[in-house]
Enzyme design. Structure first.
Site, PDB file in Angstrom:
ATOM      1  N   ARG A 138       2.060   5.265  18.022  1.00 50.24           N
ATOM      2  CA  ARG A 138       0.546   5.397  17.577  1.00 50.24           C
ATOM      3  C   ARG A 138       0.033   5.045  18.702  1.00 50.24           C
ATOM      4  O   ARG A 138      -1.048   5.187  19.175  1.00 50.24           O
ATOM      5  CB  ARG A 138       0.455   4.385  16.107  1.00 50.24           C
ATOM      6  CG  ARG A 138       0.954   5.421  15.160  1.00 50.24           C
ATOM      7  CD  ARG A 138       0.369   5.047  13.681  1.00 50.24           C
ATOM      8  NE  ARG A 138       1.339   6.024  12.677  1.00 50.24           N
ATOM      9  CZ  ARG A 138       0.864   6.275  11.844  1.00 50.24           C
ATOM     10  NH1 ARG A 138      -0.143   6.279  11.373  1.00 50.24           N
ATOM     11  NH2 ARG A 138       1.512   6.417  10.503  1.00 50.24           N
ATOM     12  N   ARG A 162      -7.854   8.762   3.999  1.00 47.04           N
ATOM     13  CA  ARG A 162      -9.014   7.682   3.166  1.00 47.04           C
ATOM     14  C   ARG A 162      -9.931   7.227   5.256  1.00 47.04           C
ATOM     15  O   ARG A 162     -10.585   7.279   5.070  1.00 47.04           O
ATOM     16  CB  ARG A 162      -8.087   6.618   2.508  1.00 47.04           C
ATOM     17  CG  ARG A 162      -9.255   5.342   2.234  1.00 47.04           C
ATOM     18  CD  ARG A 162      -8.134   4.342   1.812  1.00 47.04           C
ATOM     19  NE  ARG A 162      -6.932   3.599   3.286  1.00 47.04           N
ATOM     20  CZ  ARG A 162      -7.577   3.083   4.198  1.00 47.04           C
ATOM     21  NH1 ARG A 162      -8.980   2.697   4.261  1.00 47.04           N
ATOM     22  NH2 ARG A 162      -6.111   2.937   5.639  1.00 47.04           N
ATOM     23  N   ARG A 163      -8.706   6.904   6.044  1.00 48.37           N
ATOM     24  CA  ARG A 163      -9.285   6.502   7.116  1.00 48.37           C
ATOM     25  C   ARG A 163     -10.116   7.252   7.829  1.00 48.37           C
ATOM     26  O   ARG A 163     -11.365   7.127   7.826  1.00 48.37           O
ATOM     27  CB  ARG A 163      -8.370   6.228   7.852  1.00 48.37           C
ATOM     28  CG  ARG A 163      -7.774   4.495   7.597  1.00 48.37           C
ATOM     29  CD  ARG A 163      -6.544   4.366   8.505  1.00 48.37           C
ATOM     30  NE  ARG A 163      -5.783   2.988   8.210  1.00 48.37           N
ATOM     31  CZ  ARG A 163      -4.855   2.347   8.086  1.00 48.37           C
ATOM     32  NH1 ARG A 163      -4.075   3.527   9.202  1.00 48.37           N
ATOM     33  NH2 ARG A 163      -4.397   1.541   8.019  1.00 48.37           N
ATOM     34  N   ARG A 187       1.683  10.822  13.559  1.00 50.60           N
ATOM     35  CA  ARG A 187       2.247  10.041  13.368  1.00 50.60           C
ATOM     36  C   ARG A 187       3.228   9.066  13.833  1.00 50.60           C
ATOM     37  O   ARG A 187       3.121   9.160  14.939  1.00 50.60           O
ATOM     38  CB  ARG A 187       4.179  11.276  12.438  1.00 50.60           C
ATOM     39  CG  ARG A 187       3.749  12.313  11.279  1.00 50.60           C
ATOM     40  CD  ARG A 187       3.851  11.389   9.742  1.00 50.60           C
ATOM     41  NE  ARG A 187       5.078  10.471   9.150  1.00 50.60           N
ATOM     42  CZ  ARG A 187       6.149  10.815   9.473  1.00 50.60           C
ATOM     43  NH1 ARG A 187       5.999  12.191   9.539  1.00 50.60           N
ATOM     44  NH2 ARG A 187       6.567  10.370   9.333  1.00 50.60           N
ATOM     45  N   CYS A 189      -1.997   7.651  -1.898  1.00 50.93           N
ATOM     46  CA  CYS A 189      -2.038   6.776  -0.998  1.00 50.93           C
ATOM     47  C   CYS A 189      -2.307   7.811  -0.088  1.00 50.93           C
ATOM     48  O   CYS A 189      -3.394   7.122   1.072  1.00 50.93           O
ATOM     49  CB  CYS A 189      -0.682   5.731  -0.851  1.00 50.93           C
ATOM     50  SG  CYS A 189       0.842   6.917  -0.150  1.00 50.93           S
ATOM     51  N   LYS A 193       0.822  -1.237  -0.469  1.00 52.05           N
ATOM     52  CA  LYS A 193      -0.124   0.514  -0.219  1.00 52.05           C
ATOM     53  C   LYS A 193       0.665   1.497  -0.456  1.00 52.05           C
ATOM     54  O   LYS A 193       0.546   2.263  -0.182  1.00 52.05           O
ATOM     55  CB  LYS A 193      -1.080   0.041   0.999  1.00 52.05           C
ATOM     56  CG  LYS A 193      -0.497   0.325   2.565  1.00 52.05           C
ATOM     57  CD  LYS A 193      -1.193   0.190   3.330  1.00 52.05           C
ATOM     58  CE  LYS A 193      -1.205   0.465   5.559  1.00 52.05           C
ATOM     59  NZ  LYS A 193      -0.156   1.529   5.240  1.00 52.05           N
ATOM     60  N   ASP A 194       1.873   1.008   0.142  1.00 49.94           N
ATOM     61  CA  ASP A 194       2.772   2.372   0.590  1.00 49.94           C
ATOM     62  C   ASP A 194       3.335   2.584  -1.420  1.00 49.94           C
ATOM     63  O   ASP A 194       4.164   3.304  -0.942  1.00 49.94           O
ATOM     64  CB  ASP A 194       4.546   2.347   1.976  1.00 49.94           C
ATOM     65  CG  ASP A 194       3.554   2.090   2.291  1.00 49.94           C
ATOM     66  OD1 ASP A 194       2.646   2.672   3.288  1.00 49.94           O
ATOM     67  OD2 ASP A 194       4.401   1.448   3.189  1.00 49.94           O
TER      68      ASP A 194
END
Length: 324
Positions: A153, A129-130, A147, A258, A81-82
């Site tokens: 996180r 997106r989230r 970040r 992305c 996905k990156d």
């Protein structure tokens, strides 16, 4: 003369080294060779600020790819996905191993589910997106851009103990949020699934294209090791390859990176490849969900499916909606 170890490049985060370690172990067993891991620091690891403002896609991949092209390593392992959707000249994705859990995961204080978070609760994510899909489901939430590594996180959640991986860029006050959203696959690969309070159904939150998948990249001429090349063929999972190819073809046709509020998920059901997509207004006030299918279960068929669904989204106004 003793053959030099086969070198696999990786980022230095706990998640990256864990993912690379799994691939390295499989290749070592399948090819019967000695593996050496090469740590490569990327722009995304050393630059502060929101990910969406770090110059587009590929901030975690460029340095790894340069190390591969320069011969510093023989193979690189990425979170798919990156990766930017445009494949650089001289490199190919030789294997997409069987996909892990595609879903996003809520890690909340006091074991709360998304629907149970109090009004105005603070939720951390670095993903537009989230954020957009969260706000579409719960407009009252306060989204906080965060970040850092997975441990950093998780440490932002109230009541969460400090994590072993708490050393990433963007560390701030501990325990200042009600919840964070992370990829379930990453948490599971790190053995941190106990922090998940809810797996978010794709009906609520479609994942990023390629989420849960790894990309094993080599130079276009091959890995320079016949045994490794043969092992990579075995490591490549056909259904995963079709699914992520369709998702990334959609993203490419939308000319979205992305950091865009775009979700996509493709799955093979018997003889049909089904691709679901969502385009969101960044503030979550409007979303557009569309689905397309194909029974052409080839890479070309998957590409055509992704492009066709993207064309439908564009005709119906997805670019203006998502700010592409």
């Amino acid at each position: 003369m003793t053959q030099a170890p086969f070198r696999i490049g990786t980022r230095g985060s706990a998640l990256a080294t864990t993912q690379t370690g799994h691939v390295a172990a499989e290749l070592a067993e399948l090819a019967g060779i000695e593996i050496e891991t090469v740590l490569v620091k990327t722009e995304g690891d050393v630059t502060t600020g929101p990910l969406s403002q770090l110059g587009g896609t590929g901030v975690f991949a460029a340095a790894l790819r340069q190390a591969l092209l320069s011969g510093e390593c023989d193979l690189a392992v990425h979170s798919l996905k990156d990766l930017p959707t445009t494949q650089p000249e001289g490199l190919v994705i030789a294997a997409t191993p069987k996909r892990a859990d595609v879903r996003d995961a809520l890690c909340a204080r006091d074991g709360l589910f998304l629907a149970e978070l109090p009004e105005g609760a603070t939720v951390g994510t670095g993903s537009p997106r989230r954020a957009a899909q969260l706000l579409a489901f719960r407009p009252d939430l306060k989204i906080v851009d965060i970040r850092g590594n997975v441990g950093t996180r998780l440490g932002r959640v109230k009541g969460s103990p400090a994590q072993a991986d708490d050393g990433g860029v963007g560390r701030t006050n501990q325990g200042d949020l009600d919840a964070v959203i992370l990829a379930a696959a990453g948490l599971e690969r790190l053995g941190l699934e106990s922090h998940i309070t809810e797996y978010l159904d794709p009906e609520i939150m479609l994942p990023a294209p390629g989420q849960g998948s790894l990309a094993v990249e080599v130079r276009a001429a091959g890995s320079s090791n016949a045994a490794v090349d043969a092992a990579l063929e075995k490591l490549d999972d056909h259904d995963t390859r079709l699914a992520v190819t369709a998702e990334r073809a959609l993203l490419a046709r939308l000319e979205a990176g992305c950091a865009a509020p775009i979700g996509a998920l493709a799955r093979v059901f018997e003889d049909t490849l089904v691709l679901d997509s969502v385009a969101c207004r960044p503030d979550g006030t409007d979303t557009m969900r569309r689905t397309a299918t194909t029974q052409t279960l080839t890479v070309d068929g998957a590409i055509a499916l992704g492009v066709a669904l993207a064309e439908l989204l564009l005709r119906e106004g997805a670019a203006a909606l998502a700010g592409l």
